[in-house]
Design a protein around this motif. Structure first.
Motif, PDB file in Angstrom:
ATOM      1  N   ASP A 144       0.807  -1.238   0.000  1.00  0.00           N
ATOM      2  CA  ASP A 144       0.000   0.000   0.000  1.00  0.00           C
ATOM      3  C   ASP A 144       0.836   1.282   0.000  1.00  0.00           C
ATOM      4  O   ASP A 144       0.296   2.374   0.179  1.00  0.00           O
ATOM      5  N   VAL A 145       2.154   1.160  -0.164  1.00  0.00           N
ATOM      6  CA  VAL A 145       3.024   2.344  -0.065  1.00  0.00           C
ATOM      7  C   VAL A 145       2.980   3.206  -1.335  1.00  0.00           C
ATOM      8  O   VAL A 145       2.861   4.433  -1.263  1.00  0.00           O
ATOM      9  N   GLY A 146       3.061   2.577  -2.476  1.00  0.00           N
ATOM     10  CA  GLY A 146       3.052   3.322  -3.737  1.00  0.00           C
ATOM     11  C   GLY A 146       4.436   3.800  -4.118  1.00  0.00           C
ATOM     12  O   GLY A 146       5.311   3.992  -3.262  1.00  0.00           O
ATOM     13  N   GLY A 147       4.650   4.013  -5.390  1.00  0.00           N
ATOM     14  CA  GLY A 147       5.970   4.456  -5.867  1.00  0.00           C
ATOM     15  C   GLY A 147       6.137   4.148  -7.350  1.00  0.00           C
ATOM     16  O   GLY A 147       7.018   4.682  -8.014  1.00  0.00           O
ATOM     17  N   LEU A 148       5.261   3.271  -7.857  1.00  0.00           N
ATOM     18  CA  LEU A 148       5.336   2.921  -9.278  1.00  0.00           C
ATOM     19  C   LEU A 148       4.679   4.027 -10.110  1.00  0.00           C
ATOM     20  O   LEU A 148       3.548   4.420  -9.852  1.00  0.00           O
ATOM     21  N   ASP A 149       5.420   4.525 -11.081  1.00  0.00           N
ATOM     22  CA  ASP A 149       4.901   5.533 -12.012  1.00  0.00           C
ATOM     23  C   ASP A 149       4.875   4.953 -13.416  1.00  0.00           C
ATOM     24  O   ASP A 149       5.801   4.254 -13.818  1.00  0.00           O
ATOM     25  N   VAL A 150       3.829   5.299 -14.153  1.00  0.00           N
ATOM     26  CA  VAL A 150       3.763   4.856 -15.551  1.00  0.00           C
ATOM     27  C   VAL A 150       3.708   6.099 -16.426  1.00  0.00           C
ATOM     28  O   VAL A 150       3.117   7.116 -16.045  1.00  0.00           O
ATOM     29  N   LYS A 151       4.372   6.035 -17.554  1.00  0.00           N
ATOM     30  CA  LYS A 151       4.431   7.206 -18.430  1.00  0.00           C
ATOM     31  C   LYS A 151       3.182   7.255 -19.303  1.00  0.00           C
ATOM     32  O   LYS A 151       2.900   6.309 -20.047  1.00  0.00           O
ATOM     33  N   ARG A 152       2.445   8.385 -19.182  1.00  0.00           N
ATOM     34  CA  ARG A 152       1.220   8.517 -19.972  1.00  0.00           C
ATOM     35  C   ARG A 152       1.595   8.847 -21.410  1.00  0.00           C
ATOM     36  O   ARG A 152       2.388   9.732 -21.664  1.00  0.00           O
ATOM     37  N   ARG A 153       0.954   8.065 -22.324  1.00  0.00           N
ATOM     38  CA  ARG A 153       1.355   8.185 -23.721  1.00  0.00           C
ATOM     39  C   ARG A 153       0.978   9.545 -24.318  1.00  0.00           C
ATOM     40  O   ARG A 153       1.715  10.123 -25.102  1.00  0.00           O
ATOM     41  N   THR A 154      -0.182  10.085 -23.884  1.00  0.00           N
ATOM     42  CA  THR A 154      -0.686  11.305 -24.521  1.00  0.00           C
ATOM     43  C   THR A 154       0.211  12.527 -24.278  1.00  0.00           C
ATOM     44  O   THR A 154       0.407  13.331 -25.171  1.00  0.00           O
ATOM     45  N   GLY A 208       3.272  12.314 -22.033  1.00  0.00           N
ATOM     46  CA  GLY A 208       4.601  11.982 -21.512  1.00  0.00           C
ATOM     47  C   GLY A 208       4.768  12.224 -20.017  1.00  0.00           C
ATOM     48  O   GLY A 208       5.876  12.133 -19.489  1.00  0.00           O
ATOM     49  N   GLU A 209       3.658  12.520 -19.307  1.00  0.00           N
ATOM     50  CA  GLU A 209       3.732  12.756 -17.855  1.00  0.00           C
ATOM     51  C   GLU A 209       3.858  11.431 -17.107  1.00  0.00           C
ATOM     52  O   GLU A 209       3.269  10.427 -17.513  1.00  0.00           O
ATOM     53  N   TRP A 210       4.595  11.451 -15.978  1.00  0.00           N
ATOM     54  CA  TRP A 210       4.652  10.266 -15.118  1.00  0.00           C
ATOM     55  C   TRP A 210       3.438  10.255 -14.190  1.00  0.00           C
ATOM     56  O   TRP A 210       3.188  11.242 -13.491  1.00  0.00           O
ATOM     57  N   VAL A 211       2.690   9.172 -14.200  1.00  0.00           N
ATOM     58  CA  VAL A 211       1.473   9.074 -13.399  1.00  0.00           C
ATOM     59  C   VAL A 211       1.648   7.971 -12.350  1.00  0.00           C
ATOM     60  O   VAL A 211       2.062   6.854 -12.681  1.00  0.00           O
ATOM     61  N   ARG A 212       1.380   8.282 -11.097  1.00  0.00           N
ATOM     62  CA  ARG A 212       1.488   7.295 -10.021  1.00  0.00           C
ATOM     63  C   ARG A 212       0.403   6.222 -10.149  1.00  0.00           C
ATOM     64  O   ARG A 212      -0.765   6.555 -10.375  1.00  0.00           O
ATOM     65  N   VAL A 213       0.804   4.953 -10.042  1.00  0.00           N
ATOM     66  CA  VAL A 213      -0.185   3.860 -10.071  1.00  0.00           C
ATOM     67  C   VAL A 213      -0.632   3.617  -8.631  1.00  0.00           C
ATOM     68  O   VAL A 213       0.119   3.093  -7.824  1.00  0.00           O
TER      69      VAL A 213
END
Ligand SMILES: O=C(O)CCC(=O)C(=O)O
Ligand SMILES: [Fe+2]
Length: 203
Positions: free
Chosen positions: A84-94, A96-101
């Motif tokens: 439940d900590v969080g830290g994974l970011d995925v790059k949004r294709r539209t 290029g922003e990093w979005v937290r999962v």
């Protein structure tokens, strides 16, 4: 300490479960591409899947540290459990922003890997992601990397290519690709990190 006695049994049971889930996901992806459910199964006869146990320590200067540098998973699929900590970011294709999962209890994150991108001739896309650490809490994650047999030659599936939509990639050997990637993944890229675009056929 006592938990170690159950470790092998628990790991084996877990691996069996995520393996089964991965085959089901593979069938659904195959159907979504208009292919027979088991179209990809032969590629996994001697599959080279593995589990990684990640531990990220808290860091007093998180902005100076890297959990895992940006990358795309090289295999077919990744089934990822995170706490439940969080830290994974995925790059949004539209944009290029990093979005937290956001961690969702009792759920998995499924990453499409490079191989599904190539098999599907870019109809699926392998998402770039990274892991950030924080100054307060340690984080654990357990990815299961679902990978084909080492001898599999990866290329766009013939049924998905036509004269108007030709193969976008030259074929490559999975085992060799993985070996090269592994040799460079966690070094600070002083060795070139092999990518599927190196096999891209220019239009
Ligand atoms: O820890 C995570 O959430 C993901 C780790 C990851 O991307 C990887 O091991 O390939
Ligand atoms: Fe990853």
């Amino acid at each position: 300490m006592v938990y170690i006695f159950f470790y092998r049994e628990a790991s084996e049971e877990y691996a069996k479960g995520v393996e089964k889930l991965s085959f089901t996901l593979l069938e659904l992806i195959s159907l979504s591409l208009g292919l027979p459910a088991k179209r990809f199964h032969d590629f996994f006869e001697d599959h080279t899947s593995f589990i990684r146990l990640n531990h990220y320590s808290p860091c007093p200067s998180p902005h100076l540290a890297l959990g895992v540098g940006r990358h795309k998973d090289a295999g077919a699929l990744t089934v990822l459990a995170q706490d439940d900590v969080g830290g994974l970011d995925v790059k949004r294709r539209t944009d290029g922003e990093w979005v937290r999962v956001k961690p969702i209890p009792d759920s998995y994150i499924i990453n499409v890997g490079d191989i599904i991108q190539v098999w599907s001739n870019d109809r699926y896309e392998s998402a770039e992601h990274r892991v950030m650490v924080n100054s307060e809490r340690e984080r654990f994650s357990i990815p299961f990397f679902f990978n084909p047999s080492h001898y599999v030659m990866v290329k766009p599936i013939e049924e998905l290519t036509t004269v108007n939509n030709p193969a976008k990639y030259k074929e490559y050997n999975w085992g060799k690709f993985f070996k090269t990637r592994k040799g460079s993944n966690f070094k600070k890229l002083d060795v070139e990190n092999i990518q599927i675009y190196h096999f891209k056929i220019s239009a």
